[in-house]
Scaffold this active site. Structure first.
Site, PDB file in Angstrom:
ATOM      1  N   CYS A  94      16.727  72.814  37.664  1.00 52.69           N
ATOM      2  CA  CYS A  94      15.633  71.901  38.013  1.00 52.69           C
ATOM      3  C   CYS A  94      15.861  70.526  37.412  1.00 52.69           C
ATOM      4  O   CYS A  94      16.381  70.401  36.301  1.00 52.69           O
ATOM      5  CB  CYS A  94      14.283  72.448  37.540  1.00 52.69           C
ATOM      6  SG  CYS A  94      12.914  71.441  38.152  1.00 52.69           S
ATOM      7  N   CYS A 103       5.959  83.791  37.433  1.00 54.72           N
ATOM      8  CA  CYS A 103       5.985  82.331  37.430  1.00 54.72           C
ATOM      9  C   CYS A 103       6.587  81.782  36.145  1.00 54.72           C
ATOM     10  O   CYS A 103       6.203  82.200  35.051  1.00 54.72           O
ATOM     11  CB  CYS A 103       4.562  81.804  37.553  1.00 54.72           C
ATOM     12  SG  CYS A 103       4.022  81.737  39.236  1.00 54.72           S
ATOM     13  N   CYS A 136       9.755  70.755  32.403  1.00 56.38           N
ATOM     14  CA  CYS A 136       8.512  71.346  31.908  1.00 56.38           C
ATOM     15  C   CYS A 136       8.842  72.280  30.738  1.00 56.38           C
ATOM     16  O   CYS A 136       9.709  73.142  30.855  1.00 56.38           O
ATOM     17  CB  CYS A 136       7.810  72.108  33.024  1.00 56.38           C
ATOM     18  SG  CYS A 136       7.556  71.078  34.477  1.00 56.38           S
ATOM     19  N   SER A 185       4.791  73.839  46.477  1.00 55.38           N
ATOM     20  CA  SER A 185       4.165  73.628  45.177  1.00 55.38           C
ATOM     21  C   SER A 185       4.990  72.615  44.388  1.00 55.38           C
ATOM     22  O   SER A 185       6.175  72.816  44.159  1.00 55.38           O
ATOM     23  CB  SER A 185       4.113  74.967  44.434  1.00 55.38           C
ATOM     24  OG  SER A 185       3.624  74.755  43.139  1.00 55.38           O
ATOM     25  N   CYS A 209       8.630  83.924  47.313  1.00 54.92           N
ATOM     26  CA  CYS A 209       8.668  82.758  46.441  1.00 54.92           C
ATOM     27  C   CYS A 209      10.123  82.308  46.421  1.00 54.92           C
ATOM     28  O   CYS A 209      10.992  83.043  45.958  1.00 54.92           O
ATOM     29  CB  CYS A 209       8.170  83.144  45.045  1.00 54.92           C
ATOM     30  SG  CYS A 209       8.343  81.811  43.845  1.00 54.92           S
ATOM     31  N   GLU A 242      12.251  71.648  41.824  1.00 52.69           N
ATOM     32  CA  GLU A 242      11.103  70.854  42.270  1.00 52.69           C
ATOM     33  C   GLU A 242      11.357  70.512  43.744  1.00 52.69           C
ATOM     34  O   GLU A 242      12.223  69.686  44.059  1.00 52.69           O
ATOM     35  CB  GLU A 242      10.996  69.586  41.400  1.00 52.69           C
ATOM     36  CG  GLU A 242      10.119  68.477  41.953  1.00 52.69           C
ATOM     37  CD  GLU A 242       8.705  68.912  42.336  1.00 52.69           C
ATOM     38  OE1 GLU A 242       7.958  69.370  41.468  1.00 52.69           O
ATOM     39  OE2 GLU A 242       8.364  68.802  43.543  1.00 52.69           O
ATOM     40  N   CYS A 277       8.806  76.274  30.962  1.00 56.00           N
ATOM     41  CA  CYS A 277       9.459  76.899  32.109  1.00 56.00           C
ATOM     42  C   CYS A 277      10.915  77.256  31.810  1.00 56.00           C
ATOM     43  O   CYS A 277      11.679  76.425  31.326  1.00 56.00           O
ATOM     44  CB  CYS A 277       9.383  75.944  33.292  1.00 56.00           C
ATOM     45  SG  CYS A 277      10.380  76.470  34.690  1.00 56.00           S
ATOM     46  N   GLU A 314      17.386  82.344  42.307  1.00 56.62           N
ATOM     47  CA  GLU A 314      16.581  83.556  42.417  1.00 56.62           C
ATOM     48  C   GLU A 314      15.424  83.341  43.391  1.00 56.62           C
ATOM     49  O   GLU A 314      14.900  82.227  43.509  1.00 56.62           O
ATOM     50  CB  GLU A 314      16.048  83.945  41.035  1.00 56.62           C
ATOM     51  CG  GLU A 314      17.198  84.380  40.124  1.00 56.62           C
ATOM     52  CD  GLU A 314      16.784  84.713  38.686  1.00 56.62           C
ATOM     53  OE1 GLU A 314      17.530  85.432  38.034  1.00 56.62           O
ATOM     54  OE2 GLU A 314      15.714  84.252  38.232  1.00 56.62           O
TER      55      GLU A 314
END
Ligand code: SF4
Length: 346
Positions: free
Chosen positions: A114, A339, A118, A197, A107, A166, A121, A94
């Site tokens: 990932c 986010c 986390c 980021s 973004c 990441e 998330c 996405e």
């Protein structure tokens, strides 16, 4: 036997030039094809109208152009757009367009799922399936640039690598994609408008500094206390705050670029004065600013946005110590585009 065709966009310009020479043609054909692929956004060899038909056929016989396809586009009531993007092997990632009065930000995702875990998330639940190729990252940006022109009458102005994945765990491909995005032969965007980021991989932050990258760095910090950070971002046990601090100091010494800390304040997790004190100390290690980001709960409700009083306490204490702080309202909540919400639910 069927010959597996190569992804033509995995070739550098020099490799394309060499290919044409080996085929008995002129090297500059490689430049023409490269321009079609990266500057003119050709989706097929037939689009390359300044090449002869036999040349186009020869390319067709040897290569594929693995373009992404925007499978589904959702628009939020606040103007945010979320794209579910289908890759050539059927996997989905996405990317999000975030419009404000003065800018349009893309973004973008760097991995399918990932590698990290986390706890707050949604993407973490997908686990990492694979890294994105440079062209798949580039295509997400082009798709959002097109949408920005179509719906907001202006080109894309900024890019953040804050979607799925990441980015520093897919560093080489992210770098190659940024190279194409910033190159005059690609989109010609300024690297100053691009922010990578990371959740904080010290070795890779140092590598970026050594590579003298020109884009900006943001770190998802969320706590400057090891015990708390490890409880919400378990990889912090492997890369503790001391290592992160040292890497960030190295980054600043080499690049002179300020660091942005992305920080969510959660109820009962990091909403006390001791948490702010620790953040203030951490900010002193290298010139930095803090973005306090509104949190969007994912299904289980384990993490809840802190009270307004807690946010106000953060702002006033940080400001008292002359640390720049902004409070970022979340965008696209109604379409799960905010986010930490990207999880291929559409
Ligand atoms: S917050 Fe970022 S690094 Fe952490 S699991 Fe989600 S996508 Fe991965």
């Amino acid at each position: 036997m069927e010959i597996k065709k190569k992804d033509i966009r995995a070739l550098t310009k020099d490799q394309l030039r060499d290919f044409f020479v080996e085929e008995g043609d002129k090297a500059f054909r490689g430049n023409q094809v490269y321009e079609w692929l990266w500057n003119k956004g050709a989706h097929s060899f037939d689009d390359m109208t300044n090449l002869s038909k036999p040349t186009r056929q020869m390319l067709e016989n040897n290569f594929v152009i693995n373009h992404i396809k925007v499978d589904q586009m959702q628009r939020s009531t606040d103007g945010t757009i979320k794209n579910a993007v289908r890759l050539h092997d059927g996997l989905i990632v996405e990317s999000v367009l975030i419009p404000t009065a003065s800018r349009t930000t893309a973004c973008v995702s760097s991995q399918v799922g990932c590698s990290l875990d986390c706890r707050f998330c949604a993407t973490a639940r997908l686990k990492r399936m694979r890294n994105l190729n440079p062209d798949e990252i580039f295509d997400q940006v082009v798709a959002i640039d097109n949408e920005s022109r179509l719906y907001f009458n202006r080109p894309l102005s900024n890019i953040v690598f804050m979607g799925m994945g990441e980015p520093l765990m897919n560093y080489n491909n992210v770098l190659k994609a940024i190279d194409k995005i910033t190159s005059p032969e690609g989109l010609g965007m300024s690297p100053k408008r691009i922010t990578v980021s990371t959740s904080g991989v010290p070795k890779m932050i140092k590598k970026m500094a050594d590579d003298e990258v020109k884009f900006k760095l943001a770190v998802s910090l969320h706590s400057a206390i090891d015990e708390i950070r490890t409880s919400i971002m378990p990889f912090n046990a492997t890369f503790p705050l001391n290592d992160l601090r040292e890497a960030l100091q190295y980054w600043y010494a080499k690049t002179k670029n300020k660091i942005t800390y992305e920080y969510v304040v959660w109820q009962g997790i990091n909403d006390t004065k001791a948490d702010v004190d620790a953040l203030i100390q951490f900010c002193k290690f290298a010139p930095s600013k803090v973005n306090l980001i509104e949190y969007n709960p994912i299904d289980d409700g384990e993490f809840q946005q802190a009270s307004n009083q807690a946010i106000d306490m953060y702002v006033s204490m940080l400001e008292k110590h002359h640390i720049t702080v902004t409070v970022r309202r979340s965008r696209g909540k109604d379409i799960d585009a905010a986010c930490g919400q990207l999880a291929n639910k559409s």
